[in-house]
Design a protein around this motif. Structure first.
Motif: not given
Ligand code: XCC
Length: 657
Positions: A574-578, A178-181
């Motif tokens: 997963f953490v780095a992905s949000g 996703p763009a914001k991620t």
């Protein structure tokens, strides 16, 4: 019977305290009678090293090993001057490296196979799902219109090869983020270049006298881990679907009762689907079926374990005998005529247990030989050379079975195989396949949020207990659960992967499950298939109404009984992905240190997810639900309300403003 030297004077195992799996408990009692030792006995008799457990030990050079004091972490430094934060960050980095390497190497193997199938060098495998090949190619910007399939597929191969070999730029699947991620990743400098580069560089950085700032090491950890999640693991999943078919839900049998006393039982355990796919061919080979019958068997019974099993039961309906902490116990049945293994999670202890029951333990992968096991190498250009031999050895053992057999008569049936494509279809129906119904049900509050509960079992925990209690509590609170890995088998054995289990869910989730006819707990695959969860959360963001980035979503993840370095890599991506990601068992970081604060708090402040830790399932559930509620509040959906969809007039007003 040869005994594997259960040593007198050792602490006797309290079987009821170490597992909630009745079949495993029954086999542990038999193992005790037979004088056979398992990892449960060894764990009970081997206290985890307290310094290593806290990651307060550094052995990256030979001036040490240096031991710091976890209770007073800043009172000492290593001989080189390394602080507790540097030492813990380096140790963490090495776990991320190893875990990421495992998944990315698996993915690269699948990609090699894909290439050689395309160029005709390998003829025993084909492309089962060409449509998916086109879709994956299109998803990363490859032109697919009016082109030959071969050309598109070859372009896809070359593009995905960059996942590994690229030295600069962004890995191909970064296009799906996703763009914001992705913007957050770019700002933080954590978009992976290529897996080989990231893993190599992280090994370099974590060697003596290189990166000695925990924040900078963490960034490199995120890049290596993301090269796994959005790289190697995603390649493994997508290419496996293209080669072997995309799973869709199927009712499958789980537990040790799937073994059959009157058949030749073969277990395949490990991770890579290519070996198992060929096993399916071999056990259906008429000459081998006849040979089994000639040996007095009613047939050949192929069974999976761990992640290999998860890959196969949804694609072929192959039954599954159990998860990681049951792999020795299943041999104690005496009913296993051969166990074939490839890579990852293969305990060396299996050799002795297999030996006790005269079960051939056959290693097949050049990366994984085990002293005392038989090695029959698997080659993709002649897969049946290996898998036929496994069947032949199994028939030989069946003919000469001399052990008393005891198979726990427990079989559970569950529905598994919820690929992200199927979730799309299931919720939206074939006419409006989309994640909109899921998002709507989250917005209107029927579904409170989504939780990924994944990962291993670990003899330091009561087997399956935390997985099952945690998931029960989550669904009771209207949290939809998606699962991968051994956790999925724990829940299948507990009967929660059936649509009927909806009655255990809270009223909102129950209503959704009953409407759609789905279980409240969705098994999505093996550990590399955590990438399916990444795609699912991406779809949730893209569908709209739940924020702009993965970090905005009311979702959380957990590996409550983890044991593998691979789980640390998964957690970090997963953490780095949000995603807020809670681990159980132990966390190799000292509380109250700067590195701990960085992982457990500061990453979230920078637009990512964060780590959490708790051991008790109810504490874990409370943390995950509190996080989901926090995100709901931030989205303004903390009170149940219907989603208001923008119409054209609204859009015009917005544009005019
Ligand atoms: Fe291994 Fe994958 Fe863990 Fe199970 S969940 S113990 S890693 S088999 Ni992957």
């Amino acid at each position: 019977m040869a005994k594997n030297e259960i040593i007198s004077g050792k602490k006797e195992l309290d079987i009821n305290a170490v597992t909630t799996c009745d079949a495993t408990a029954q086999m542990l009692r038999k193992a005790r009678r037979d004088g056979v030792e398992t990892a449960f006995d060894r764990a009970a008799n081997m206290k985890a090293c307290p310094i290593g457990k806290d990651s307060a030990c550094c052995k990256h050079c030979f001036m040490g090993p240096c031991r710091l004091n976890a209770k007073d972490p800043y009172s000492k430094v290593g001989v080189c001057g390394a602080t507790i934060d540097t030492i813990m960050a380096r140790n963490f980095a090495r776990a991320v490296c190893a875990g990421s390497a495992a998944h990315t190497d698996h993915g690269m193997g699948m990609l090699d196979l894909f290439r050689d199938v395309l160029n005709g060098k390998i003829k025993d495998y084909g492309i089962k799902n060409p449509q998916k090949c086109i879709e994956v190619a299109a998803s990363i910007g490859i032109e697919t219109e009016d082109r030959e399939f071969y050309d598109v597929a070859m372009d896809l191969y070359h593009e995905l090869e960059r996942t590994y070999t690229q030295v600069d730029g962004e890995i191909p699947f970064a296009k799906r983020v996703p763009a914001k991620t992705l913007e957050t990743w770019r700002k933080e400098g954590i978009v992976p270049r290529g897996a080989m580069r990231e893993i190599m560089e992280l090994m370099h950085r974590s060697t003596m006298g290189v990166d000695q700032h925990y924040e900078n090491i963490t960034k490199a950890c995120s890049r290596a881990a993301l090269a796994d999640g959005w790289g190697g693991s995603m390649v493994a999943t997508e290419i496996s679907d293209i080669l072997f078919g995309t799973p869709s839900p199927v009712a499958v049998e789980v537990n040790m009762g799937v073994l059959k006393e009157d058949q030749v039982n073969i277990i395949i355990h490990g991770h890579e689907p290519n070996l198992f796919e060929s096993m399916v061919e071999s056990v259906n080979e008429p000459t081998l079926v006849q040979a089994a019958k000639d040996a007095g068997a009613k047939g050949i019974n192929l069974v999976g374990m761990c992640c290999s099993g998860l890959e196969m039961f949804v694609r072929h309906g192959v039954p599954h005998a159990g998860n990681f902490m049951s792999t020795e116990a299943v041999l104690v049945t005496g009913a296993v005529d051969a166990m074939g293994v490839d890579v990852q999670c293969i305990k060396q202890g299996l050799v002795k247990v297999a030996d006790c029951y005269k079960t051939p333990l056959i290693t097949t992968n050049p990366r994984c030989h085990i002293e005392g096991a038989t090695h029959v190498e698997f080659h993709e250009h002649d897969p049946k050379g290996c898998t036929d031999e496994i069947v032949i050895q199994a028939i030989g053992r069946f003919k000469n079975r001399s052990m008393p057999i005891e198979i726990p008569q427990i079989v559970n049936t569950g529905v598994h195989g919820f690929s992200h494509e199927y979730i799309n279809y299931m919720l939206g129906g074939s006419f409006r396949a989309s994640y909109t119904p899921l998002n709507d049900n989250i917005i209107n509050g029927r579904i409170r949020g989504v939780a990924g509960v994944v990962g291993c079992t670990n003899p330091r925990m009561k087997q399956d207990y935390v997985h099952v209690e945690l998931v029960k509590e989550l669904i009771k609170n209207d949290v939809l659960v998606v699962q991968t890995g051994c956790s999925q088998i724990a829940l299948a054995k507990a009967g929660l992967t059936t649509p009927e289990a909806a009655h255990l869910a809270g009223p909102g989730l129950k209503e959704v499950c009953e409407t759609v006819g789905m279980p409240p707990v969705l098994g999505v695959g093996a550990c590399v298939d955590n990438s399916r969860i990444l795609i699912a959360v991406t779809e949730m963001v893209k569908t709209g109404g739940l924020g702009d980035s993965i970090a905005d979503l009311p979702v959380a993840g957990c590996a409550p009984e983890f044991m593998s370095e691979k789980a640390i890599a998964i957690g970090q991506y997963f953490v780095a992905s949000g995603v807020y990601t809670v681990f159980g068992v132990t966390f190799p970081i000292v509380e109250g240190t700067k590195f701990h604060k960085h992982l457990f708090q500061e990453l979230e402040e920078r637009g990512m997810g964060k780590w959490g830790f708790a051991v008790d399932p109810h504490d874990i559930a409370a943390k995950m639900i509190a996080h989901i509620d926090k995100k709901r509040k931030a989205l303004g959906i903390d009170k149940a309300r219907e989603r208001v969809l923008m119409d054209m007039a609204d859009r015009r007003d917005m544009e005019a403003a």
